[in-house]
Design a protein around this motif. Sequence first.
Motif, PDB file in Angstrom:
ATOM      1  N   GLY A  17       0.837  -1.207   0.000  1.00 23.97           N
ATOM      2  CA  GLY A  17       0.000   0.000   0.000  1.00 23.97           C
ATOM      3  C   GLY A  17       0.861   1.242   0.000  1.00 23.97           C
ATOM      4  N   LEU A  38      -3.002  -5.290  -0.003  1.00 23.58           N
ATOM      5  CA  LEU A  38      -2.438  -5.733   1.280  1.00 23.58           C
ATOM      6  C   LEU A  38      -1.302  -4.806   1.680  1.00 23.58           C
ATOM      7  N   GLU A  39      -1.366  -4.239   2.881  1.00 24.43           N
ATOM      8  CA  GLU A  39      -0.258  -3.413   3.376  1.00 24.43           C
ATOM      9  C   GLU A  39       0.215  -4.014   4.699  1.00 24.43           C
ATOM     10  N   HIS A  54       4.120  15.676  -7.482  1.00 26.70           N
ATOM     11  CA  HIS A  54       4.601  16.446  -8.631  1.00 26.70           C
ATOM     12  C   HIS A  54       3.458  17.008  -9.483  1.00 26.70           C
ATOM     13  N   ASP A 169       5.323  -3.861  -3.836  1.00 27.92           N
ATOM     14  CA  ASP A 169       5.873  -3.957  -2.491  1.00 27.92           C
ATOM     15  C   ASP A 169       7.289  -3.406  -2.385  1.00 27.92           C
ATOM     16  N   ILE A 306      11.837  11.769  -7.768  1.00 21.38           N
ATOM     17  CA  ILE A 306      10.913  11.414  -8.840  1.00 21.38           C
ATOM     18  C   ILE A 306      10.353   9.994  -8.728  1.00 21.38           C
TER      19      ILE A 306
END
Length: 406
Positions: A17, A38-39, A54, A169, A306
């Motif tokens: 996440g 899923l985090e 940005h 991930d 970036i």
Amino acid sequence: MATSANPLATTCCIIGGGPAGIMLGFLLARHGIAVTVLEKHKDFFRDFRGDTIHPSTLELLYELRLLDKFLKLPQSQVAKLSGYIGDRTVTMADFSHLPTHAKFIALMPQWDFLYFLAAEAARYPSFTLRMGWEATGLIQDRDGTTRGVVANTADGPVEIPAALTVGCDGRHAISRVAAHLPLIDYGVPIDVLWLRIARLPSDPENALGYVNYGRLIVLINRSDYFQMGYIVAKGTFPQLQQEGLPSFHQSIERIVPFVAGRTAEIDSWDKVKLLTVQVNRLQEWCSPGLLCIGDAAHAMSPVGGIGINIALQDAVATANLLSESLLSGSATVHDLRSVQNYREAAVRNTQRVQVFAHRMLSHVLHSTGPFVAPLPFRIVTSLPGFRYLTARFIGMGLQPQHIKNH
Ligand SMILES: Cc1cc2nc3c(=O)[nH]c(=O)nc-3n(C[C@H](O)[C@H](O)[C@H](O)COP(=O)(O)OP(=O)(O)OC[C@H]3O[C@@H](n4cnc5c(N)ncnc54)[C@H](O)[C@@H]3O)c2cc1C
């Protein structure tokens, strides 16, 4: 939705996440595709992930009709990026002429951005976010086809069957390791020390890069404190620690004189986190049933700030390219490969610029005494158009993306 007796089954299971994962989840859910993100952490409150939103990302928010709402969140806005190179102030990028609705970088803690996006995504019934669920492996057939994810939860391990698994991930991705996707590493000569220093109302609003005395310091305004990135040559942190904290304080104050007197708050090395920088990319971003994007497919250096932008652009491209297939329930390897085919040149060329910048930084880090910018640098930075080109590169990236059907 994938057909399975398992109530956790979904069409797309996203591991991670971060910016790429939440944005992709949001966009797929917006198309009505069942998606589970899923985090592994229970919340988004973590440092070290970059605070930059940005102009091209702000344009995406505009296309999603979220820009006005986003701009109401606490943030600071930077229309020009300046560096203090030796005794000279150099404007490195000027965003005010970009062809976007918001002509600036918004600086906000990444957790605020992620909570914002996740809340918008949650308005779609097909979006599910599982916080505190850590992917530990992939469900795979004998032939290596990925059929979903195995995760650890507070209630024990679970399986989440999915037609497509997307690895978002990050740099230590389990997805790419589990799928045996080979990695090409560029090697990086720098590391970053990450620490906080108090900020006073009288300090510059947008203090950014300072180069002098063989050091480079980046300051990010977080209202009552600065998040400081102190760049060192790779592997030299132990030497710095041996030299002691007073020497470290002195070095900071010599380069950023207005923080003099505040460095004493760094009274332990525990307050200084070492972040190892990587630049790498996968040879193949996908295998049957699995796609990696963002840092999982190509870890970005902090140079230019970036990486978040690139991760978000990967997510938009993925949603644009795969939504139709996923609406019909699956995505072929040919579909998955189209994401790499479309995005890879932009990513590789961006990494080339970062690797070139590392070489320049390496020269700076091996110099001693007051820094004098080399003549070619002074000439290039004074050319008309330089600030606009750097603003395009940093602010929009080499391949700005747009939301399909916005
Ligand atoms: C020191 C440093 C500073 C940087 N500063 C900037 C900056 O200012 N601006 C910028 O644009 N970029 C910056 N970058 C680069 C930027 O952080 C990355 O390019 C960007 O975060 C990539 O986004 P992502 O979503 O692909 O991965 P990440 O942001 O790394 O997110 C991955 C997510 O996956 C989760 N996760 C990992 N493993 C699992 C698992 N097994 N199960 C479930 N969840 C898992 C993680 O907790 C994390 O939330 C910086 C990088 C470094 C190293």
